[in-house]
Scaffold this active site. Structure first.
Site, short mmCIF file in Angstrom:
data_model
loop_
_atom_site.label_atom_id
_atom_site.label_comp_id
_atom_site.label_asym_id
_atom_site.label_seq_id
_atom_site.Cartn_x
_atom_site.Cartn_y
_atom_site.Cartn_z
N GLU A 93 0.84 -1.20 0.00
CA GLU A 93 0.00 0.00 0.00
C GLU A 93 0.88 1.26 0.00
OE1 GLU A 93 -3.35 0.05 -0.40
OE2 GLU A 93 -2.93 -2.06 -0.77
N TRP A 103 1.67 1.79 -3.50
CA TRP A 103 0.66 2.50 -4.31
C TRP A 103 0.86 4.00 -4.20
CZ3 TRP A 103 -2.53 2.29 -8.21
CH2 TRP A 103 -3.47 3.29 -8.36
N TRP A 158 -20.48 12.52 -18.84
CA TRP A 158 -20.75 12.78 -17.43
C TRP A 158 -21.95 13.70 -17.28
CZ3 TRP A 158 -18.13 9.51 -14.67
CH2 TRP A 158 -16.81 9.17 -15.00
N ASN A 173 -9.96 3.37 3.46
CA ASN A 173 -9.66 3.16 2.04
C ASN A 173 -10.73 2.35 1.32
OD1 ASN A 173 -7.70 3.38 -0.23
ND2 ASN A 173 -7.74 1.15 -0.07
N TRP A 192 -15.41 12.42 -12.15
CA TRP A 192 -14.47 12.10 -11.08
C TRP A 192 -13.78 13.34 -10.54
CZ3 TRP A 192 -9.31 13.28 -11.89
CH2 TRP A 192 -8.92 13.48 -13.23
N TRP A 251 -8.67 8.54 -7.83
CA TRP A 251 -9.94 8.88 -8.49
C TRP A 251 -9.94 8.42 -9.94
CZ3 TRP A 251 -14.65 9.89 -7.02
CH2 TRP A 251 -14.87 10.31 -5.71
#
Length: 470
Positions: free
Chosen positions: A271, A274, A302, A337, A355, A378
């Site tokens: 993690e 990431w 969108w 998370n 987003w 995102w």
């Protein structure tokens, strides 16, 4: 021979390469510099003010005042060099394009004036230009992570210098209280202190508690928001109160002593990887915060609906797990998370809102807001990033609640109006079942904004249009 050391988003003494280097050479003038064009969202700035108090105290204990200035970087550093007589300026590197440009201009300006200017590895494990494949940046996390742990060596962190000599000339400091980073009308942030201890000492305490009490169950418990098995170190990392190098070292040392926790530790370090990958992407793709990395998403259909967006922001969607998450965010400045993924999926796929709107809300309300992780995450949820979730992966909020909050402990914690309901009702879409339990949807609790199945079908149709483009 005074050296100015700039503090920005690295509010600590431990593993601060610029400070360690300057302290070895002679007198040091610590300067916290806040350039308005670099400042982040409201929650982040509130935390930064608290952390500055801790930094000033820790420097003061060593006989060093912290000079605080706010304004345009080049002008302020030029003034500080003149006022202090400094012959060198040191700082830790930053990796977002606007900050790199500012620091590049600063380095050039100082060197033209005959002032030593040097930067050092910043708050990531491996600098982005060192992890490439055939000269190109990685676009997918898995091979990036495999390469990093196979071939890369994380630099050892720097200890706090034993002695730091203070500069004889200390320019006047601004009072950060005048910068209005702490809201007063209304004061929406002070309740955060019930959940957090900002500052380097708080980061050290949080890490020690995580290693002692939570790491062993991290791999199995990290997806369950009520379980409290995560580290909650992200705000401390975002403000540079602990470095990822020190975190890496402490975790590795911990599992050397307790090898049975290796699996959990590897999952935690992944993690952290990431976060590293997010900075890798931002460095190589500076458009990450605002432009989809998959170009076919530029014309995605969108919706623009302020009513729906406001309901999502306030935790009033009619989906208990989504609402619980958004209320946790508002009340604590943090979001688990797993729940971040769920509320993100709901915004972009159930509501079909862009987003970027979610990213902007998180930017303003998250204590751990950072331009790399926020943007990359995102884009991952929306399906438009380089390493994105498949477009057909649309979280069902009820099924997610049943799987990851089976006893509804998390939902009832943040939705007191539903505290008497049993778990099976909370992850059910059957309004009759709710009525039987004494809750009328639309009266006692919000009716769902959208029907999930219909919203899912609509999202899949919208995503399918991407394939039809040449």
């Amino acid at each position: 021979m005074t050296s100015i050391v700039l503090f920005r988003n690295d509010l600590r003494l431990d593993d601060h390469p610029a400070l360690a280097h300057a302290a070895a050479l002679g007198p040091v003038l610590p300067v916290f510099l806040s350039d308005p064009q670099d400042e982040r969202g409201a929650a982040y700035q509130w935390w930064q003010r608290q952390s500055l108090r801790v930094l000033a105290q820790r420097l003061g204990e060593r006989g060093l005042p912290l000079v605080c200035r706010r304004g345009e970087t080049l002008a302020l550093v030029s003034e500080l060099v003149q006022e202090s007589g400094a012959t060198a300026v040191y700082w830790n590197r930053r990796y977002a394009a606007p900050q790199r440009e500012i620091d590049g201009q600063l380095k050039e300006m100082l060197r033209v004036r005959g002032i030593t200017a040097e930067s050092f590895p910043g708050d990531i494990l491996i600098e982005p230009w060192k992890v490439l494949r055939d000269g190109q940046p990685y676009k997918v996390f898995s091979p990036f992570w495999k390469r990093l742990i196979r071939d890369m060596v994380v630099d050892a962190p720097w200890d706090i210098p034993n002695q730091i000599q203070a500069s004889e000339k200390v320019p006047p400091s601004e009072d950060p209280n005048d910068w209005n980073w702490e809201p007063r009308r209304p004061d929406w942030a002070s309740p955060f202190l019930a959940y957090w201890q900002p500052g380097e000492l708080g980061a050290a305490a949080r890490l020690a508690e995580f290693l002692e009490s939570r790491l062993a169950d991290y791999a199995s418990g990290r997806d369950y928001p009520a379980a409290e098995k995560v580290s909650r170190l992200s705000p401390h990392l975002a403000h540079g109160e602990i470095s990822p190098r020190r975190l890496w070292q402490r975790v590795q040392a911990h599992v050397e002593a307790q090898p049975e926790q290796r699996r959990a530790a590897d999952k935690f370090l992944q993690e952290l990887g990431w976060r590293e990958f997010s900075w890798h992407l931002l460095y190589h793709f500076p458009q990450l915060p605002h432009t989809p990395l998959r170009p076919e998403f530029a014309d995605f259909p969108w919706q623009e609906d302020e009513r729906l967006l406001g309901a999502w922001q306030r935790g009033q969607t009619g989906y208990p797990l989504v609402d619980a998450g958004m209320r946790e965010l508002w009340q604590t400045g943090y979001l688990h998370n797993r729940v971040r993924m769920i509320v993100g999926s709901f915004l972009v796929k159930d509501l079909l809102l862009p987003w970027q709107a979610g990213e902007a809300w998180f930017w303003d309300t998250l204590l751990d807001a950072d331009p790399a992780n926020n943007s990359a995450s995102w884009q991952w949820v929306a399906g438009c990033g380089t390493d994105a979730a498949p477009y057909f992966r649309i979280f069902n909020p009820y099924l997610q609640a049943e799987k990851f909050d089976a006893d509804a402990q998390y939902q009832r914690r943040w939705l007191p109006e539903l505290a008497t309901l049993d778990a099976a009702t909370l992850y059910s879409s059957d309004s009759g079942r709710w009525r039987d339990k004494g809750v009328v949807l639309g009266r006692d609790y919000l009716a769902p904004l959208v029907d999930h199945q219909l919203a899912r079908d609509r999202a899949l149709e919208a995503f399918a249009t991407l394939k039809k483009q040449p």
